[in-house]
Design an enzyme around this catalytic site. Structure first.
Site, PDB file in Angstrom:
ATOM      1  N   SER A   1       1.855  -8.403  15.275  1.00  0.00           N
ATOM      2  CA  SER A   1       0.920  -7.502  14.593  1.00  0.00           C
ATOM      3  C   SER A   1      -0.390  -7.589  15.413  1.00  0.00           C
ATOM      4  CB  SER A   1       0.523  -7.862  13.193  1.00  0.00           C
ATOM      5  OG  SER A   1       1.518  -7.953  12.318  1.00  0.00           O
TER       6      SER A   1
ATOM      7  N   LYS B   1       0.762 -15.692  25.332  1.00  0.00           N
ATOM      8  CA  LYS B   1       0.367 -14.935  24.266  1.00  0.00           C
ATOM      9  C   LYS B   1      -1.105 -14.186  24.551  1.00  0.00           C
ATOM     10  CE  LYS B   1      -0.733 -15.260  19.121  1.00  0.00           C
ATOM     11  NZ  LYS B   1      -0.646 -16.142  18.073  1.00  0.00           N
TER      12      LYS B   1
ATOM     13  N   ASP C   1       1.211 -19.951   7.765  1.00  0.00           N
ATOM     14  CA  ASP C   1       2.218 -18.647   7.691  1.00  0.00           C
ATOM     15  C   ASP C   1       3.805 -19.053   8.063  1.00  0.00           C
ATOM     16  OD1 ASP C   1       2.424 -16.130   7.853  1.00  0.00           O
ATOM     17  OD2 ASP C   1       1.680 -15.742   9.961  1.00  0.00           O
TER      18      ASP C   1
END
Length: 426
Positions: free
Chosen positions: A89, A108, A253
């Site tokens: 996302s 990343k 998460d």
């Protein structure tokens, strides 16, 4: 190029909001026992979508990376895969190799233009939450979305994520002979607000575990597969019990896209954009609630609600039992025998009898973590109680805080002194 990147940002933003709305709906469905709020087919499809968000074109990735690190890709990396390993996302990840190094790394890179769009839509989601809690759903959803706003805001700062990864890595490796989960190491010189370079860990996404077993000729219903699945869940449960109850600082998460299964059934936990740092009062209050659930103690559960600041209004005569039942539903992974999801919405549901009028925002991360662990346990075919598994850790936390008193103190001290291994009770 800018137009394409912005479109990618909008698509990714929508997927993140879908993921969090799905999380809210799934939690509420489980809490109140109304599974049709989040049908299984939707959940499966949306999980897949969120792990395969649209990728930013490589020229956009290159622009962000070189602007953030102040050097060209060719100056930093010996090789850099143009095609991403995955796109989620907020960011996408690429496999690369640093100059003068034999080991691969993961790079990343944040999608351009996403943060501003995201925060606007979260506020729209808050309006939706206010509407939803005026219906049959008697649960403080607005506080949940406020916590989401805070947590998503943190996800855009990769320096914060790097610090969180190092802190959790240090905690787990210092508190165990062998860390229950692998945590990637950060390349500190190559970390910025929008770029993060870290150790590459080779493994299989947990959602592909069944396919990998079949490929290797392992019977998914056999003893070898059952032992592997139990070890996986045991490792995750131990790591989360220690992080939440001993440290208060935890990865918040654990959805399937963030879990890799490595050689020897080792588990790697990825993506530290969402972490939570509980104040000691909440950490110890939750430790008390864990003991109440594990011991099936309604009086202690009621006391824990007050300590945690969970405000409830009762509409029944057996309030204590219903509060315990609601606590088990919200904060434990165990399902009744033969049940793979909670019972349909009915007058007998705890939420019909106990309205949750106020719910501390900071507890949402624990609530979400427990329910994601429950989902993993259902997917692995293992029904277990995380509260029972966490009982020794909760006792240790309370003992270290000086909150175990009287005769129980001595017996628990003896128990803690021999606490060397995490015992698994299915």
């Amino acid at each position: 190029m800018f137009k394409n990147n912005m479109q990618c940002g909008k698509d990714s933003m929508s997927l993140l909001l879908i993921r969090f709305m799905l999380c809210v709906l799934t939690l509420v469905a489980q809490i109140i026992g109304k599974p049709d709020l989040a049908p299984a087919a939707w959940v499966k499809k949306l999980v897949t979508l969120c792990d395969q968000a649209p990728a930013t074109p490589f020229d956009g990735v290159q622009h962000v990376l070189e602007k953030e690190l102040g050097q060209s890709i060719s100056e930093i990396f010996e090789k850099f895969d143009v095609n991403p390993l995955g796109s989620a996302s907020i960011a996408q990840v690429h496999r690369a190799r640093l100059k003068g190094n034999k080991n691969d790394v993961v790079v990343k890179v944040q999608h351009p233009g996403i943060q501003e769009l995201m925060m606007t839509d979260i506020r729209n989601l808050q309006a939706f939450a206010l509407y939803m809690q005026k219906t049959d759903i008697k649960f403080d959803l607005y506080s949940v979305t406020k916590e989401m706003e805070t947590q998503i805001g943190y996800e855009f700062d990769f320096l914060r994520e790097a610090n969180a990864m190092e802190r959790i890595h240090h905690f787990l490796y210092e508190n165990n002979r062998k860390s229950p989960v692998l945590v990637p190491r950060v390349v500190r010189d190559l970390a910025s607000r929008r770029v993060l370079v870290m150790e590459y860990i080779d493994g299989i996404p947990i959602l592909k575990l069944g396919d990998e077993m079949a490929k290797r000729g392992i019977n998914p219903g056999g003893k070898m597969a059952a032992a592997a699945k139990q070890n996986i869940l045991k490792s995750l449960t131990l790591a989360y019990g220690q992080m939440i109850l001993k440290s208060g600082f935890f990865h918040a998460d654990p959805h399937p896209g963030n879990i890799l299964i490595c050689k020897g059934s080792e588990v790697a936990l990825l993506d530290y954009g969402q972490v939570k740092d509980l104040p000691d009062q909440l950490r110890l209050g939750y430790a008390n609630l864990v003991l109440a659930i594990a011991d099936n103690d309604p009086v202690k559960a009621m006391e824990s609600y007050r300590e945690l600041g969970i405000g409830t209004v009762s509409n029944c005569g057996n309030e204590q039992q219903e509060l315990l039942r609601l606590a088990q539903t919200m904060f434990d992974t165990k399902l009744p025998p033969g049940v793979v999801m909670l019972q349909p919405f009915s007058e007998d549901s705890s939420i019909k009898k106990i309205a949750v009028e106020s719910f501390p925002e900071e507890l949402f991360s624990i609530l979400r973590t427990v329910h994601l662990l429950r989902g993993l346990s259902v997917g692995l075919g293992i029904n277990f109680s995380c509260a029972e598994q966490w009982r020794p850790i909760a006792e240790e936390a309370l003992y270290n805080a000086g909150r175990l008193k009287g005769a129980n103190r001595k017996s628990r001290v003896r128990k803690l002194s021999s606490f060397r291994r995490f015992t698994w009770r299915n």
